[in-house]
Design an enzyme around this catalytic site. Structure first.
Site, PDB file in Angstrom:
ATOM      1  N   HIS A   1      35.207  42.442  25.172  1.00 60.30           N
ATOM      2  CA  HIS A   1      35.249  42.819  26.597  1.00 60.30           C
ATOM      3  C   HIS A   1      33.887  43.355  27.051  1.00 60.30           C
ATOM      4  O   HIS A   1      33.767  44.505  27.489  1.00 60.30           O
ATOM      5  CB  HIS A   1      36.350  43.860  26.852  1.00 60.30           C
ATOM      6  CG  HIS A   1      36.761  43.920  28.310  1.00 60.30           C
ATOM      7  ND1 HIS A   1      38.033  44.131  28.726  1.00 60.30           N
ATOM      8  CD2 HIS A   1      36.026  43.775  29.453  1.00 60.30           C
ATOM      9  CE1 HIS A   1      38.088  44.133  30.053  1.00 60.30           C
ATOM     10  NE2 HIS A   1      36.865  43.915  30.518  1.00 60.30           N
TER      11      HIS A   1
ATOM     12  N   ARG B   1      41.022  38.516  32.534  1.00 55.95           N
ATOM     13  CA  ARG B   1      41.963  39.426  31.879  1.00 55.95           C
ATOM     14  C   ARG B   1      42.740  38.648  30.811  1.00 55.95           C
ATOM     15  O   ARG B   1      43.084  37.487  31.008  1.00 55.95           O
ATOM     16  CB  ARG B   1      42.957  40.008  32.893  1.00 55.95           C
ATOM     17  CG  ARG B   1      42.359  41.060  33.830  1.00 55.95           C
ATOM     18  CD  ARG B   1      42.062  42.382  33.108  1.00 55.95           C
ATOM     19  NE  ARG B   1      41.538  43.397  33.999  1.00 55.95           N
ATOM     20  CZ  ARG B   1      40.242  43.659  34.178  1.00 55.95           C
ATOM     21  NH1 ARG B   1      39.322  42.963  33.534  1.00 55.95           N
ATOM     22  NH2 ARG B   1      39.863  44.625  34.990  1.00 55.95           N
TER      23      ARG B   1
END
Ligand SMILES: NC(=O)c1ccc[n+]([C@@H]2O[C@H](COP(=O)([O-])OP(=O)(O)OC[C@H]3O[C@@H](n4cnc5c(N)ncnc54)[C@H](OP(=O)(O)O)[C@@H]3O)[C@@H](O)[C@H]2O)c1
Length: 312
Positions: free
Chosen positions: A272, A224
């Site tokens: 991502h 993250r």
């Protein structure tokens, strides 16, 4: 199958193929996209649901997240008894292993440098590097981290692993807990982050921790964005202590156009995409878990049940 109602509430996800897949896997179940005012459901399949969904469905027995990380779900106000179930691999660990090995080998073998030379028509040569001088530290030895650590070990890199509780993996030197962090970092040169985002791990990659890596360190962040203090990372790259970073996740996504990571010559950005949710695998896994619950199995026996107090 007993009468069961499943609400589908996934932001930024085309619902039709999920609905068709869930209906086929759970014949007789009513599976519908949630809308305000919808009847109460037994289970939910979610990704980034709005607070209104949770507020309107207080009777849910379990909420199935179509990702591995539940940090965003745990930021919602959830009813005390609601259980969260995350994806348990579902085809993600092999993708993570590919991504991390690719980034590691690209850096170690200097393929980025060769690519730049070849683009200029240059036939260049670089001195081979010593693998023993590139110990890889994997933070988080869960479903994804364990697979990644073992894939990296297959390429004969020395591998260290760090987890909250002790974990033993073949070919991986284990460290654990806050007391093991500094030794783990000092033993590592390439750092791979596969921790969940929790209050304990937010901002964990900062000036203090990253400067403990061996000189010429390299960061691969696939967990993250909020694990990393961006300015600290950039300062350590610019000072030369770190050789660079490959980053798949960011504090704000999409990464804002003005962010310095985009243009930095030593930072590789991907959108991502290191481990995507695979629809077929995910539907099969969720349907199997719902069938087990309907057959009366206690939820705590299912893989991927989230411990909300622990944060993952
Ligand atoms: N970029 C992407 O596309 C993508 C895709 C999927 C997932 N992810 C991220 O990857 C993360 C990991 O997924 P996973 O399925 O491998 O999770 P997991 O199975 O829950 O594993 C988490 C690991 O982190 C360790 N850990 C947790 N808190 C810690 C702490 N405070 N100190 C040290 N170690 C700690 C755990 O230790 P214990 O073993 O002791 O419990 C465990 O080894 C997800 O949470 C998500 O954020 C990213």
């Amino acid at each position: 199958m007993p009468h069961v109602r499943i609400a589908f509430c996934c932001t930024d996800t085309k619902p039709e193929p999920w609905l068709a897949g869930l209906r086929a896997a759970l014949p007789g179940a009513v599976v519908e996209v949630w809308q305000p005012g919808a009847p109460p459901a037994d289970y939910a399949v979610v990704w980034a649901p709005p607070q209104a969904f949770v507020d309107e469905q207080p009777g849910l027995k379990a909420m199935f997240n179509i990702g591995a990380g539940v940090d965003a779900l745990l930021r919602l106000r959830l009813p005390p008894g609601l259980r969260l179930v995350r994806l348990d691999d579902a085809g993600m660990s092999v993708q993570m292993a590919e991504y991390v090995c690719h980034a590691l080998i690209r850096h170690f073998r200097e393929f980025d440098g060769y690519e730049a030379d070849v683009a200029q028509g240059k036939w260049s040569y670089r001195k081979p590097r010593e693998r023993s001088e590139y110990p890889v530290g994997v933070m988080g030895l869960g479903v994804l981290g364990a697979r990644v650590a073992q894939a990296v070990a297959q390429f004969d890199f020395p591998v260290n692993g760090w987890s909250r509780t002790p974990r033993e993996l073949p070919g991986v030197r284990g460290f654990h807990g806050a007391q093991g962090l500094n030794d783990f970092l000092a033993a590592s040169r390439v750092l791979v982050n596969l921790l969940p985002l929790t209050p304990d791990t937010q901002d964990i990659l900062n000036r203090d921790t990253l400067s403990r890596l061996q000189p010429g360190g390299y960061l691969i962040n696939v967990a993250r964005g909020a694990h990393v203090v961006d300015d600290d990372l950039l300062a350590l790259i610019d000072s030369g202590h770190l050789a660079g970073a490959t980053l798949d996740v960011f504090r704000t996504e999409p990464l804002p156009a003005a962010h310095p990571f985009w243009q930095h010559p030593k930072v590789t950005v991907t959108p991502h995409t290191s481990a995507r949710t695979l629809r077929t695998e995910s539907i099969a896994q969720i349907a199997t878990k719902i069938r087990r619950l309907l057959a009366g199995e206690p939820i705590d026996r299912l893989p991927g049940v989230v411990d909300a107090a622990r944060g993952y």
